[in-house]
Design a protein around this motif. Structure first.
Motif, PDB file in Angstrom:
ATOM      1  N   LEU A  93     -12.921  -7.540   5.403  1.00 26.02           N
ATOM      2  CA  LEU A  93     -12.880  -6.839   4.088  1.00 26.02           C
ATOM      3  C   LEU A  93     -14.587  -6.811   3.928  1.00 26.02           C
TER       4      LEU A  93
ATOM      5  N   GLU B  21      -6.913  -9.952   3.584  1.00 28.06           N
ATOM      6  CA  GLU B  21      -7.410 -10.531   5.007  1.00 28.06           C
ATOM      7  C   GLU B  21      -7.312 -11.934   4.856  1.00 28.06           C
TER       8      GLU B  21
ATOM      9  N   ARG C 227      -2.793   0.297   5.804  1.00 29.32           N
ATOM     10  CA  ARG C 227      -3.741   0.017   6.546  1.00 29.32           C
ATOM     11  C   ARG C 227      -3.521   0.437   8.196  1.00 29.32           C
TER      12      ARG C 227
ATOM     13  N   GLU D 262      -7.222  -1.142  12.186  1.00 30.52           N
ATOM     14  CA  GLU D 262      -8.077  -1.955  11.122  1.00 30.52           C
ATOM     15  C   GLU D 262      -7.593  -3.308  11.134  1.00 30.52           C
TER      16      GLU D 262
ATOM     17  N   ILE E 244     -10.712   2.201   0.746  1.00 28.64           N
ATOM     18  CA  ILE E 244      -9.407   2.114   1.161  1.00 28.64           C
ATOM     19  C   ILE E 244      -8.474   3.258   0.654  1.00 28.64           C
TER      20      ILE E 244
ATOM     21  N   SER F  42       0.592  -1.256  -0.051  1.00 29.71           N
ATOM     22  CA  SER F  42       0.062  -0.112  -0.264  1.00 29.71           C
ATOM     23  C   SER F  42       0.731   1.100  -0.072  1.00 29.71           C
TER      24      SER F  42
ATOM     25  N   ARG G 126      -5.663  -3.917   0.666  1.00 29.60           N
ATOM     26  CA  ARG G 126      -6.010  -4.675   2.133  1.00 29.60           C
ATOM     27  C   ARG G 126      -6.027  -6.203   1.710  1.00 29.60           C
TER      28      ARG G 126
END
Length: 148
Positions: free
Chosen positions: A145, A72, A136, A140, A132, A24, A70
């Motif tokens: 998501l 997960e 992150r 969070e 987004i 990111s 993101r």
């Protein structure tokens, strides 16, 4: 003989978040180091040197501006981990996009990634529909998501 676990039981959760945070920031070096190294690449890219990897990332982030990702953890067992992901970015015209899908990772006995597969879907979104923003936040981590 059962294969050894590449991570302690809670480590895949941290690993999925680490990959998302590394990518990111659109920092090629941090992204490349965010996860475990890949031992085997497709035949067209046998053990590429770091300059080739960073060149690939440079090209990606020249097209995909303000990239935010993101991930997960979905499931893990033994040497395999499955994650869901979503990322948003815009192109040079200002059009925003959301890319989302699933990744499957398989690690060898040394904990090096031996296989990675991803299914990715892309959709155009309005700037107002973004969800987004940047790396992150610690608050969070562990949150699911959104599906829509």
């Amino acid at each position: 003989m059962q294969r050894p676990e590449p991570y302690p039981a809670r480590a895949p959760v941290a690993g999925a978040g680490r990959w998302g945070s590394g990518w990111s920031v659109a920092d090629r070096t941090r992204a490349a180091l965010a996860g475990r190294p890949v031992r085997r690449f497709p035949p067209s890219m046998r053990n590429p040197p770091w300059p080739e990897i960073t060149a690939f990332l440079r090209s990606k982030w020249e097209r995909e501006l303000d990239y935010a990702l993101r991930k997960e953890l979905w499931a893990f067992r033994g040497s395999r981990i499955a994650v869901r992901f979503q990322y948003e970015w815009h192109d040079r015209t200002g059009q925003w996009h959301r890319s989302y899908g699933n990744e499957l990772w398989d690690f060898d006995q040394d904990g090096l990634m031996r296989r990675r597969e991803a299914g990715i879907n892309d959709t155009d979104i309005a700037a107002a529909d973004r969800r987004i923003f940047g790396p992150r936040l610690a608050s969070e981590h562990g949150l699911p998501l959104p599906l829509r």
